[in-house]
Scaffold this motif. Structure first.
Motif, PDB file in Angstrom:
ATOM      1  N   VAL A  28       0.987  -1.180  -0.002  1.00  0.00           N
ATOM      2  CA  VAL A  28       0.163  -0.152  -0.007  1.00  0.00           C
ATOM      3  C   VAL A  28       0.906   1.082   0.088  1.00  0.00           C
ATOM      4  O   VAL A  28       1.984   1.225   0.928  1.00  0.00           O
ATOM      5  CB  VAL A  28      -0.932   0.071   1.110  1.00  0.00           C
ATOM      6  N   LEU A  30       1.020   5.394   0.321  1.00  0.00           N
ATOM      7  CA  LEU A  30       0.704   6.333   0.722  1.00  0.00           C
ATOM      8  C   LEU A  30       0.906   7.629  -0.265  1.00  0.00           C
ATOM      9  O   LEU A  30       2.202   7.684  -0.209  1.00  0.00           O
ATOM     10  CB  LEU A  30       0.702   6.728   2.235  1.00  0.00           C
ATOM     11  N   PRO A  34      -3.371   9.852  -5.430  1.00  0.00           N
ATOM     12  CA  PRO A  34      -3.500   8.296  -5.727  1.00  0.00           C
ATOM     13  C   PRO A  34      -4.078   8.132  -7.047  1.00  0.00           C
ATOM     14  O   PRO A  34      -5.074   8.887  -7.024  1.00  0.00           O
ATOM     15  CB  PRO A  34      -4.479   7.504  -4.544  1.00  0.00           C
ATOM     16  N   GLU A  39      -2.717   2.658  -4.065  1.00  0.00           N
ATOM     17  CA  GLU A  39      -2.389   3.897  -3.492  1.00  0.00           C
ATOM     18  C   GLU A  39      -3.516   4.683  -2.981  1.00  0.00           C
ATOM     19  O   GLU A  39      -4.826   4.259  -3.144  1.00  0.00           O
ATOM     20  CB  GLU A  39      -2.183   4.608  -4.666  1.00  0.00           C
ATOM     21  N   THR A  40      -3.100   4.917  -1.698  1.00  0.00           N
ATOM     22  CA  THR A  40      -4.223   5.542  -0.650  1.00  0.00           C
ATOM     23  C   THR A  40      -3.800   6.873  -0.500  1.00  0.00           C
ATOM     24  O   THR A  40      -2.624   7.332  -0.394  1.00  0.00           O
ATOM     25  CB  THR A  40      -4.128   4.769   0.694  1.00  0.00           C
ATOM     26  N   HIS A  41      -4.645   8.024  -0.248  1.00  0.00           N
ATOM     27  CA  HIS A  41      -4.685   9.242  -0.003  1.00  0.00           C
ATOM     28  C   HIS A  41      -3.949   9.533   1.242  1.00  0.00           C
ATOM     29  O   HIS A  41      -4.509   9.001   2.259  1.00  0.00           O
ATOM     30  CB  HIS A  41      -5.924  10.205  -0.174  1.00  0.00           C
ATOM     31  N   TRP A  42      -3.117  10.504   1.530  1.00  0.00           N
ATOM     32  CA  TRP A  42      -2.583  11.053   2.668  1.00  0.00           C
ATOM     33  C   TRP A  42      -1.943  12.431   2.365  1.00  0.00           C
ATOM     34  O   TRP A  42      -1.726  12.765   1.091  1.00  0.00           O
ATOM     35  CB  TRP A  42      -1.625  10.139   3.337  1.00  0.00           C
ATOM     36  N   TRP A  50      -5.962   6.750   6.141  1.00  0.00           N
ATOM     37  CA  TRP A  50      -5.010   6.119   5.822  1.00  0.00           C
ATOM     38  C   TRP A  50      -4.161   5.257   6.820  1.00  0.00           C
ATOM     39  O   TRP A  50      -3.590   4.249   6.723  1.00  0.00           O
ATOM     40  CB  TRP A  50      -3.958   7.057   5.028  1.00  0.00           C
ATOM     41  N   ALA A  53      -4.541   1.594   6.957  1.00  0.00           N
ATOM     42  CA  ALA A  53      -3.543   0.663   6.195  1.00  0.00           C
ATOM     43  C   ALA A  53      -2.447   0.357   7.063  1.00  0.00           C
ATOM     44  O   ALA A  53      -1.704  -0.929   7.046  1.00  0.00           O
ATOM     45  CB  ALA A  53      -2.881   1.614   4.969  1.00  0.00           C
TER      46      ALA A  53
END
Length: 165
Positions: A28, A30, A34, A39-42, A50, A53
């Motif tokens: 994953v 960050l 994304p 992909e994860t938003h931060w 996030w 994760a």
């Protein structure tokens, strides 16, 4: 293993993600923008969704920070430092708040999860002055040792009990 990589969209992160995914790991990344699967938003500064994760992950590899590909003006140097410090702080907050924190690396190294070795030049003088000794003082040997353990499926807990760590 589930591995979270804050700031994993740069050159090092892209290569690392590819290699880890090809080895069968869940990765994953960050990122502020994304666009790909995994992909994860931060924002690199504040806690947010996030953190889910991080909770239950096996490892967090923080590569976040303003690019070093710029002129080293006082303003840019400050931005690089601030972005790395704040991202490390917020990742540390997420790890500390996790019900199931990723502490495997710290456990294997008999270290604290807050110990961060970051940047191009790491001078271990303070650790050496305090009497610390490194089992693998050179990066190639340390990386080879870690890769050998991962690829060989070695049980770190058993290795510790046998005095191999």
């Amino acid at each position: 293993m589930k591995i979270v990589i804050p700031g994993g969209t740069g050159q090092v992160g892209t290569i690392l993600k590819r290699e880890l995914a090809e080895a069968g790991h869940e990765v994953v990344v960050l990122t502020r923008r994304p666009v790909r699967e995994g992909e994860t938003h931060w924002d690199g500064e504040t806690l947010g969704p996030w953190v889910e994760a991080v909770d239950g992950s096996d490892a967090v590899i923080n590569l976040a920070g303003r690019s070093v590909s710029c002129r080293y003006t006082p303003a840019n140097l400050r931005a690089m430092m601030d972005s790395r410090v704040r991202s490390a702080e917020v990742v540390g907050e997420a790890v500390a708040a996790a019900a199931r924190p990723p502490e495997l690396g710290a456990f294997a190294l008999r270290s604290d999860t807050e110990l961060l070795l970051k940047s191009r030049r790491v001078v271990p003088g303070r650790l050496l002055d305090a009497g610390f000794s490194f089992d693998h003082p050179a990066w190639p040997d340390a990386a080879a040792n870690l890769a050998r353990r991962v690829r060989g499926g070695r049980d770190v807990t058993r290795d510790m009990a046998d005095g191999l760590v």
